[in-house]
Design an enzyme around this catalytic site. Structure first.
Site, mmCIF file in Angstrom:
data_model
loop_
_atom_site.group_PDB
_atom_site.id
_atom_site.type_symbol
_atom_site.label_atom_id
_atom_site.label_comp_id
_atom_site.label_asym_id
_atom_site.label_seq_id
_atom_site.Cartn_x
_atom_site.Cartn_y
_atom_site.Cartn_z
ATOM 1 N N PRO A 11 0.796 -1.226 0.000
ATOM 2 C CA PRO A 11 0.000 0.000 0.000
ATOM 3 C C PRO A 11 0.830 1.279 0.000
ATOM 4 O O PRO A 11 1.545 1.560 0.951
ATOM 5 C CB PRO A 11 -0.827 -0.133 1.283
ATOM 6 C CG PRO A 11 -0.091 -1.083 2.144
ATOM 7 C CD PRO A 11 0.763 -1.920 1.263
ATOM 8 N N GLU A 12 0.759 2.007 -1.092
ATOM 9 C CA GLU A 12 1.297 3.356 -1.151
ATOM 10 C C GLU A 12 0.073 4.277 -1.148
ATOM 11 O O GLU A 12 -1.045 3.802 -0.949
ATOM 12 C CB GLU A 12 2.173 3.529 -2.402
ATOM 13 C CG GLU A 12 3.325 2.514 -2.416
ATOM 14 C CD GLU A 12 4.277 2.619 -3.595
ATOM 15 O OE1 GLU A 12 4.477 3.737 -4.083
ATOM 16 O OE2 GLU A 12 4.808 1.586 -4.021
ATOM 17 N N ARG A 120 3.207 -9.873 8.292
ATOM 18 C CA ARG A 120 4.564 -9.518 8.723
ATOM 19 C C ARG A 120 4.576 -8.723 10.026
ATOM 20 O O ARG A 120 5.650 -8.401 10.534
ATOM 21 C CB ARG A 120 5.257 -8.731 7.613
ATOM 22 C CG ARG A 120 5.218 -9.516 6.320
ATOM 23 C CD ARG A 120 6.468 -10.012 5.750
ATOM 24 N NE ARG A 120 7.668 -9.278 5.914
ATOM 25 C CZ ARG A 120 8.273 -8.635 4.927
ATOM 26 N NH1 ARG A 120 7.712 -8.543 3.727
ATOM 27 N NH2 ARG A 120 9.427 -8.077 5.116
#
Length: 285
Positions: A11-12, A120
């Site tokens: 996600p940017e 993560r």
DNA sequence: AGGGCAACCTGCGCGC
DNA sequence: TGCGCGCAGGTTGCCC
């Protein structure tokens, strides 16, 4: 086809904006009955207080700055959330078992649950008083957003002149302009014909203008296309983005440049995979 | 004070 | 088969 395994998000800014747009109508107006934290480090600060404060609060809206989501709650509380690499929210009905990557549960009075999943465990959320979010570590040094009225050329030119490091690292730092990540920076530099290792302060005015225009154009375009789905990024409704079909360099090392046919090269810049065309992206030192 | 970089995490793919 | 290693990347914090 870039990947076959559907298990990663990147996600940017455009992806986070699409999450915001799709998630807000699903959760607006809901009232928290209980918060459950299954992996403590996701919460910045005191987890017990996080849960206690949010109990009985209503979600008024969801906003965004850069790659940060801002959940607006009643009584003047805001949760600042960063998805980092793989975090995502899913609104689900009451469920019996949670996957091991489900770390935070926001249970609502209507029996629905907003689950935060993150394989993560890099994502973070922090409780702050509404209005003080720009004092947090993450938000306080953010530059203006691409496509906004404060991202003006003279500002951008002046900022670049202050940095002697390479242009790729400069754009990734979030302080000159916010919201760009590894994928979009590589794409922007290719479109601007600028080598990623060019020194930021050495760029000629013409290239700075091209770069500025490209940043200002590509981010709104990517938002419009629903973001980039490399492996499995989807919005809150499970819809994939389409911008990956416009990628010219990311994930294409070893393939031919679409402009000049030269084989694209992959190097490391600041520890990040960086793909570019060694022929038509010029180095400025 | 700008800049460089390890650390944080897990899953996957590859080489042997 | 299975093990070890490198890679993926956004941000923080530490050090120079």
């Amino acid at each position: 086809m870039i990947g076959t395994k559907l298990n990663k998000t990147m996600p940017e800014l455009p992806e986070v904006e699409n999450v915001r747009r799709s998630l807000e109508p699903l959760i607006k107006g809901k009232v928290v009955s209980k918060i459950e934290v299954r992996y403590d480090k996701i919460i910045d600060g005191d987890t017990v207080r996080f849960c206690q404060v949010l109990k009985d609060k209503k979600i008024l809206g969801l906003s965004r700055y850069g790659k940060y989501l801002l959940f607006r709650f009643s009584n003047g509380w805001t949760v600042v959330s960063h998805l980092r690499m793989e975090g995502h929210f899913r609104l689900v009905d009451k469920s019996k078992s949670w996957s091991k990557s489900t770390h935070v549960l926001w249970k609502f009075t209507d029996e629905s649950v907003l689950a935060y999943l993150d394989v993560r465990k890099f994502g973070r959320m922090q409780l702050v008083k509404t209005g003080t979010e720009f004092e947090t570590t993450g938000l306080q040094k953010l530059g203006p957003e691409p496509g906004s009225s404060s991202f003006i050329f003279s500002y951008f030119e002046n900022e670049l002149s202050r940095h002697r490091r390479n242009i790729k690292s400069t754009l990734l730092a979030q302080s000159v302009v916010c919201g760009l990540g590894n994928i979009y920076v590589d794409e922007i530099l290719w479109r601007s014909r600028i080598h990623p290792l060019s020194c930021a302060k050495s760029l000629p005015k013409k290239q700075i203008r091209t770069l500025w225009q490209t940043i200002d154009a590509i981010i709104p375009l990517a938002i419009q296309k629903g973001g980039t789905t490399i492996r499995s990024y989807t919005d809150a409704n499970g819809n994939a983005g389409q911008f990956q079909n416009f990628l010219a360099v990311y994930g294409r090392s070893g393939q031919k440049c679409r402009r000049c046919g030269t084989v694209l090269v992959k190097i490391k810049v600041q520890g990040r995979g960086t793909t570019f065309c060694p022929h038509c992206q010029e180095v400025f030192r």
